[in-house]
Write a protein that holds these residues in place. Structure first.
Motif, short mmCIF file in Angstrom:
data_model
loop_
_atom_site.label_atom_id
_atom_site.label_comp_id
_atom_site.label_asym_id
_atom_site.label_seq_id
_atom_site.Cartn_x
_atom_site.Cartn_y
_atom_site.Cartn_z
N ILE A 73 1.00 -1.43 -0.39
CA ILE A 73 0.12 0.04 -0.34
C ILE A 73 0.52 0.75 -0.50
O ILE A 73 1.91 1.57 0.94
CB ILE A 73 -0.54 0.38 1.02
N ALA A 95 -6.40 2.93 -2.61
CA ALA A 95 -7.07 2.26 -1.20
C ALA A 95 -7.11 3.50 0.58
O ALA A 95 -7.70 3.53 0.83
CB ALA A 95 -4.95 2.37 -0.68
N TYR A 222 -3.19 0.23 -3.81
CA TYR A 222 -2.64 -0.48 -3.89
C TYR A 222 -1.60 -1.39 -5.33
O TYR A 222 -2.06 -0.65 -6.46
CB TYR A 222 -3.96 -1.80 -3.51
#
Length: 338
Positions: A73, A95, A222
């Motif tokens: 992430i 994310a 991501y």
């Protein structure tokens, strides 16, 4: 393209595939990864996921490029820069779509400048001239944010403001409590703690979308390596499906509190219950309902990053190669992301 992935996901006999996910810390920015763990979403997708805390974004990027982790992430800006630099790091989904660092002022400074809780964005910008504000590093994201806001306000950050480098965490909070600075730039729970325990006032609620340029900004993504992803498409879809489930659970009023309490108990038990609840509430809306991404979002990252960093934008061919929505779109099938 994804037929194999769908067949694998449907198979009750599917053996769990080992996946390593690199995170720079165990902070609240990475809550969806923790939610997917405590709610069993990784297991539902046939994955055995190891969340690896690496102690800094640079170490995360190095681990991803070297193959020590399969996913991360990561900052969208850093992935763009990395792609332009020759890596095959690829953004796979959203994310977090708000800037993570809020700016909290002391009540004394806030009231002295004539601001109130109802003050507009423009009025808050005008008050920045003469402020002393804590940042994590001289050239990092928090300092860049302050300089961007200075530009919005039409003031010179080097002449009309004092940026004090204090790092993160306890040092920053102690300086705020002793009124050695007028404001701090920090993510939660520290930002929330400054308000709850040290009479702070929210000056710019970044995670709440108060600054127009950053509202809905693709902040964290991501990420994986294109070369690995193409050889493991089914695992990529299943990982993203677990993350989509996590985002839905965070935003669903029927599950949000139970999810929060499970993550708190496993990952953040050191944080006071009430403080954690407030910090969670501060971030919850910053995790988008859908993790899907598009070219407009990535172009916006490129344009704003160039402005904030006073640098040339990444070339269009590198921007186009830096992201794909194919896997997130496949992961979302059959799931209600609304």
């Amino acid at each position: 393209m994804f037929a194999g992935a769908m067949a694998l996901c449907a198979s009750a006999a599917l053996a769990n595939d080992k996946i390593r996910v690199g995170l720079s810390s165990d902070g609240l920015l990475f809550v969806p990864a923790f939610v997917a763990d405590v709610m069993g979403y990784y297991e539902e997708e046939g994955l055995d996921v190891e969340l690896t805390i690496l102690g800094g974004a640079t170490k995360v990027y190095a681990a991803l490029v070297s193959g020590e982790v399969e996913f991360s992430i990561s900052s969208s800006v850093s992935i763009l820069r990395g792609r332009a630099g020759g890596t095959d790091m690829t953004m796979l989904g959203a994310a977090m779509d708000q800037h993570a660092s809020n700016i909290v002022a002391t009540r004394q400074w806030f009231e002295k400048t004539g601001l109130t809780r109802d003050s507009t964005y423009e009025e808050r910008l005008k008050a920045l001239k003469g402020i002393t504000i804590a940042v994590a590093s001289a050239a990092g994201g928090s300092a860049q944010l302050v300089r961007f806001l200075a530009g919005e306000a039409g003031v010179d950050p080097e002449r009309d403001m004092t940026l004090t480098v204090l790092g993160v965490g306890d040092t920053t909070l102690a300086a705020f409590a002793r009124r050695r600075v007028d404001a701090i730039t920090h993510s939660s729970p520290v930002a929330v703690q400054a308000i709850r325990e040290h009479d702070g006032v929210m000056l710019f609620h970044m995670s709440g979308g108060q600054v127009p340029a950053y509202n809905g900004f693709l902040y964290l993504t991501y990420t994986g390596l294109e070369s690995w992803i193409k050889e493991h498409e089914d695992q990529t879809v299943r990982f993203l499906r677990a993350m989509q489930k996590a985002h839905k659970a965070i935003r669903d009023p029927a599950t949000a509190e139970a999810v929060r309490d499970k993550v708190h108990a496993k990952y953040h038990a050191r944080i006071d219950d009430a403080l954690y609840a407030d910090a969670w509430a501060d971030y919850a809306s910053a995790f988008p309902a859908s993790i899907e991404i598009n070219g407009e979002m990535v172009d916006r990252v490129n344009e704003l990053a160039a402005k904030v960093e006073n640098a040339d934008p990444v070339l269009p061919e590198h921007v186009a190669a830096s992201w794909t929505n194919d896997y997130a779109a496949e992961a979302a099938k059959g799931l209600n992301a609304n």
